[in-house]
Motif scaffolding. Structure first.
Motif, PDB file in Angstrom:
ATOM      1  N   LEU A 138      -1.326  12.219  13.133  1.00  0.00           N
ATOM      2  CA  LEU A 138      -1.832  12.485  12.128  1.00  0.00           C
ATOM      3  C   LEU A 138      -1.010  11.175  11.622  1.00  0.00           C
ATOM      4  O   LEU A 138      -2.396  10.179  10.557  1.00  0.00           O
ATOM      5  N   LYS A 139       0.226  11.240  10.652  1.00  0.00           N
ATOM      6  CA  LYS A 139       0.697  10.432  10.176  1.00  0.00           C
ATOM      7  C   LYS A 139      -0.045   8.683  10.462  1.00  0.00           C
ATOM      8  O   LYS A 139       0.020   7.880   9.586  1.00  0.00           O
ATOM      9  N   LEU A 140       0.654   7.913  11.871  1.00  0.00           N
ATOM     10  CA  LEU A 140       0.380   7.044  12.610  1.00  0.00           C
ATOM     11  C   LEU A 140      -0.912   6.625  12.491  1.00  0.00           C
ATOM     12  O   LEU A 140      -1.155   5.965  12.388  1.00  0.00           O
ATOM     13  N   THR A 141      -1.943   7.561  12.359  1.00  0.00           N
ATOM     14  CA  THR A 141      -3.044   7.267  12.857  1.00  0.00           C
ATOM     15  C   THR A 141      -3.798   6.678  11.780  1.00  0.00           C
ATOM     16  O   THR A 141      -4.539   5.948  11.726  1.00  0.00           O
ATOM     17  N   HIS A 142      -3.128   7.304  10.421  1.00  0.00           N
ATOM     18  CA  HIS A 142      -3.520   6.724   8.882  1.00  0.00           C
ATOM     19  C   HIS A 142      -2.448   6.494   8.433  1.00  0.00           C
ATOM     20  O   HIS A 142      -1.671   7.058   7.427  1.00  0.00           O
ATOM     21  N   ALA A 143      -1.374   5.310   9.306  1.00  0.00           N
ATOM     22  CA  ALA A 143       0.126   4.860   8.421  1.00  0.00           C
ATOM     23  C   ALA A 143       0.020   4.294   7.338  1.00  0.00           C
ATOM     24  O   ALA A 143       0.761   4.037   6.000  1.00  0.00           O
ATOM     25  N   ASP A 144      -1.200   3.249   6.667  1.00  0.00           N
ATOM     26  CA  ASP A 144      -1.327   2.536   6.267  1.00  0.00           C
ATOM     27  C   ASP A 144      -2.162   3.763   4.912  1.00  0.00           C
ATOM     28  O   ASP A 144      -1.124   3.198   3.101  1.00  0.00           O
ATOM     29  N   ASP A 145      -2.528   4.291   4.928  1.00  0.00           N
ATOM     30  CA  ASP A 145      -3.264   5.281   4.187  1.00  0.00           C
ATOM     31  C   ASP A 145      -2.120   6.259   3.580  1.00  0.00           C
ATOM     32  O   ASP A 145      -1.374   6.219   2.437  1.00  0.00           O
ATOM     33  N   TRP A 146      -1.184   7.097   4.751  1.00  0.00           N
ATOM     34  CA  TRP A 146       0.407   7.086   3.972  1.00  0.00           C
ATOM     35  C   TRP A 146       1.298   6.244   3.466  1.00  0.00           C
ATOM     36  O   TRP A 146       1.895   6.726   2.643  1.00  0.00           O
ATOM     37  N   ARG A 147       1.572   5.062   4.104  1.00  0.00           N
ATOM     38  CA  ARG A 147       2.336   4.533   3.018  1.00  0.00           C
ATOM     39  C   ARG A 147       2.588   4.030   1.799  1.00  0.00           C
ATOM     40  O   ARG A 147       2.866   3.987   0.559  1.00  0.00           O
ATOM     41  N   SER A 148       0.886   3.662   1.765  1.00  0.00           N
ATOM     42  CA  SER A 148       0.097   3.728   0.230  1.00  0.00           C
ATOM     43  C   SER A 148       0.577   4.653  -0.347  1.00  0.00           C
ATOM     44  O   SER A 148       0.417   4.560  -1.651  1.00  0.00           O
ATOM     45  N   TYR A 149       0.450   5.975  -0.725  1.00  0.00           N
ATOM     46  CA  TYR A 149       0.757   7.074  -1.258  1.00  0.00           C
ATOM     47  C   TYR A 149       2.098   7.307  -0.824  1.00  0.00           C
ATOM     48  O   TYR A 149       3.025   7.629  -2.434  1.00  0.00           O
ATOM     49  N   THR A 150       2.603   7.434  -0.627  1.00  0.00           N
ATOM     50  CA  THR A 150       3.991   8.036  -0.072  1.00  0.00           C
ATOM     51  C   THR A 150       5.056   6.575  -0.781  1.00  0.00           C
ATOM     52  O   THR A 150       6.540   6.596  -1.279  1.00  0.00           O
ATOM     53  N   GLU A 151       4.785   5.471  -0.689  1.00  0.00           N
ATOM     54  CA  GLU A 151       5.442   4.205  -1.283  1.00  0.00           C
ATOM     55  C   GLU A 151       5.098   3.316  -2.723  1.00  0.00           C
ATOM     56  O   GLU A 151       4.760   2.184  -2.848  1.00  0.00           O
ATOM     57  N   HIS A 152       3.859   4.548  -3.104  1.00  0.00           N
ATOM     58  CA  HIS A 152       3.079   3.627  -4.173  1.00  0.00           C
ATOM     59  C   HIS A 152       4.237   3.525  -5.254  1.00  0.00           C
ATOM     60  O   HIS A 152       5.288   3.700  -5.409  1.00  0.00           O
ATOM     61  N   ARG A 153       3.383   2.151  -6.143  1.00  0.00           N
ATOM     62  CA  ARG A 153       4.286   1.794  -6.928  1.00  0.00           C
ATOM     63  C   ARG A 153       5.015   2.530  -8.426  1.00  0.00           C
ATOM     64  O   ARG A 153       4.971   3.007  -8.353  1.00  0.00           O
ATOM     65  N   PHE A 154       3.924   4.155  -8.434  1.00  0.00           N
ATOM     66  CA  PHE A 154       4.484   5.033  -9.693  1.00  0.00           C
ATOM     67  C   PHE A 154       5.448   5.716  -8.534  1.00  0.00           C
ATOM     68  O   PHE A 154       6.319   6.111  -9.371  1.00  0.00           O
ATOM     69  N   VAL A 155       6.045   6.176  -7.457  1.00  0.00           N
ATOM     70  CA  VAL A 155       7.171   5.912  -6.670  1.00  0.00           C
ATOM     71  C   VAL A 155       7.875   5.238  -7.271  1.00  0.00           C
ATOM     72  O   VAL A 155       9.035   5.707  -6.965  1.00  0.00           O
ATOM     73  N   ARG A 156       7.423   3.800  -6.773  1.00  0.00           N
ATOM     74  CA  ARG A 156       8.582   3.783  -6.664  1.00  0.00           C
ATOM     75  C   ARG A 156       9.584   2.917  -7.935  1.00  0.00           C
ATOM     76  O   ARG A 156      10.335   2.991  -8.693  1.00  0.00           O
ATOM     77  N   GLU A 157       8.396   2.939  -9.092  1.00  0.00           N
ATOM     78  CA  GLU A 157       9.001   3.320 -10.847  1.00  0.00           C
ATOM     79  C   GLU A 157       9.873   4.311 -10.857  1.00  0.00           C
ATOM     80  O   GLU A 157      10.984   4.147 -11.484  1.00  0.00           O
ATOM     81  N   LEU A 158       9.383   4.946 -10.635  1.00  0.00           N
ATOM     82  CA  LEU A 158      10.009   6.550 -10.355  1.00  0.00           C
ATOM     83  C   LEU A 158      11.873   6.738 -10.430  1.00  0.00           C
ATOM     84  O   LEU A 158      12.146   6.652 -10.595  1.00  0.00           O
ATOM     85  N   ALA A 159      11.638   5.830  -9.091  1.00  0.00           N
ATOM     86  CA  ALA A 159      12.555   5.723  -8.335  1.00  0.00           C
ATOM     87  C   ALA A 159      13.760   4.683  -8.943  1.00  0.00           C
ATOM     88  O   ALA A 159      14.564   5.354  -9.213  1.00  0.00           O
ATOM     89  N   ALA A 160      12.913   3.430  -9.499  1.00  0.00           N
ATOM     90  CA  ALA A 160      14.132   2.835 -10.134  1.00  0.00           C
ATOM     91  C   ALA A 160      14.556   2.920 -11.802  1.00  0.00           C
ATOM     92  O   ALA A 160      14.605   2.953 -12.005  1.00  0.00           O
ATOM     93  N   GLY A 161      13.940   3.952 -12.204  1.00  0.00           N
ATOM     94  CA  GLY A 161      13.825   4.625 -13.482  1.00  0.00           C
ATOM     95  C   GLY A 161      12.858   3.920 -13.993  1.00  0.00           C
ATOM     96  O   GLY A 161      12.734   3.767 -15.521  1.00  0.00           O
ATOM     97  N   THR A 162      12.030   3.217 -14.148  1.00  0.00           N
ATOM     98  CA  THR A 162      10.970   1.872 -15.117  1.00  0.00           C
ATOM     99  C   THR A 162       9.674   2.765 -15.429  1.00  0.00           C
ATOM    100  O   THR A 162       8.980   2.228 -16.177  1.00  0.00           O
ATOM    101  N   LEU A 163       9.422   3.618 -13.886  1.00  0.00           N
ATOM    102  CA  LEU A 163       7.811   4.934 -15.360  1.00  0.00           C
ATOM    103  C   LEU A 163       7.575   4.436 -16.732  1.00  0.00           C
ATOM    104  O   LEU A 163       8.527   4.962 -17.310  1.00  0.00           O
ATOM    105  N   PRO A 164       6.489   4.098 -17.468  1.00  0.00           N
ATOM    106  CA  PRO A 164       7.026   4.520 -18.822  1.00  0.00           C
ATOM    107  C   PRO A 164       6.745   5.678 -18.638  1.00  0.00           C
ATOM    108  O   PRO A 164       6.439   6.812 -17.868  1.00  0.00           O
TER     109      PRO A 164
END
Length: 220
Positions: free
Chosen positions: A8-34
């Motif tokens: 399922l994840k491989l079939t929709h790899a782009d959608d899964w990556r867009s969700y799991t590596e979303h800008r919200f997630v990246r900024e949260l990880a970096a501590g820069t999310l407003p």
């Protein structure tokens, strides 16, 4: 070996990556999310948990045997008796009072995803419901693990460190492993046409989860 859930994840790899590596997630990880974005997310996540509890209530109704009934009931009780209380406490640490949470209106993103999950369960069976919930249950665990592997993640003094630690912790990762195993066992039993229909449910739910991240960013 590719498992049915990996399929399922491989079939929709782009959608899964867009969700799991979303800008919200990246900024949260970096501590820069407003912080205003995170507070909005926390408020809507409270409303999401209420609908999540309804989904597990539906899982009890859709269950075929006692073990499935117990699984659904255990998850329902965990949300109602434990998780909602913990979430209210966490919101309070961010200056969000419980009385304010009770007055909230659901955002369009919250409505879209939660009602999609409930509709998937109502119109389908227990497996449809679990597949619709998978981006949330399994996705949050994968996101937290992914965050901890990134060079840009801020581990010291990150205001969102407690959130990351909760979903990367052994208790939640155990839940992810259990749910993944359950899905793999059930998905292995379906034929190709059913798997394709479930793949569509997974794709749509994943996209709606990404919209849930985007919801807060659109405020900034």
């Amino acid at each position: 070996m590719t498992t049915p859930f990996d399929f399922l994840k491989l079939t929709h790899a782009d959608d899964w990556r867009s969700y799991t590596e979303h800008r919200f997630v990246r900024e949260l990880a970096a501590g820069t999310l407003p912080e205003a974005v995170f507070r909005h997310y926390l408020k809507q996540d409270y409303l999401f948990l209420i609908q999540f509890a309804r989904a597990w209530g539906l899982a009890v109704y859709k269950s075929r045997d006692l073990s499935e009934i117990r699984q659904g009931l255990d998850n329902l009780k965990a949300i109602v008796d434990v998780e909602l209380g913990l979430h209210v406490g966490y919101c309070a640490s961010w200056g969000i009072a419980e009385a304010d949470l009770a007055q909230l209106a659901e955002s369009k993103a919250t409505l879209a995803y939660t009602r999609y999950v409930l509709d998937a369960g109502m119109s389908g069976d227990l497996l449809d419901l679990h597949v619709a919930l998978a981006p949330c249950i399994i996705g949050y665990g994968e996101i937290a693990s992914w965050i901890n592997q990134q060079a840009f993640t801020r581990h010291d003094g990150n205001p969102y460190g407690e959130w990351i630690d909760m979903y990367a912790g052994d208790e939640y990762q155990g839940l992810v492993a259990s749910e993944t195993q359950w899905l793999n066992e059930r998905l292995a039993e379906v034929d190709a046409s059913r798997l394709q229909r479930l793949s569509t449910v997974f794709r749509d739910a994943t996209r709606l989860e990404a919209d849930f991240w985007q919801m807060g960013l659109d405020l900034s």
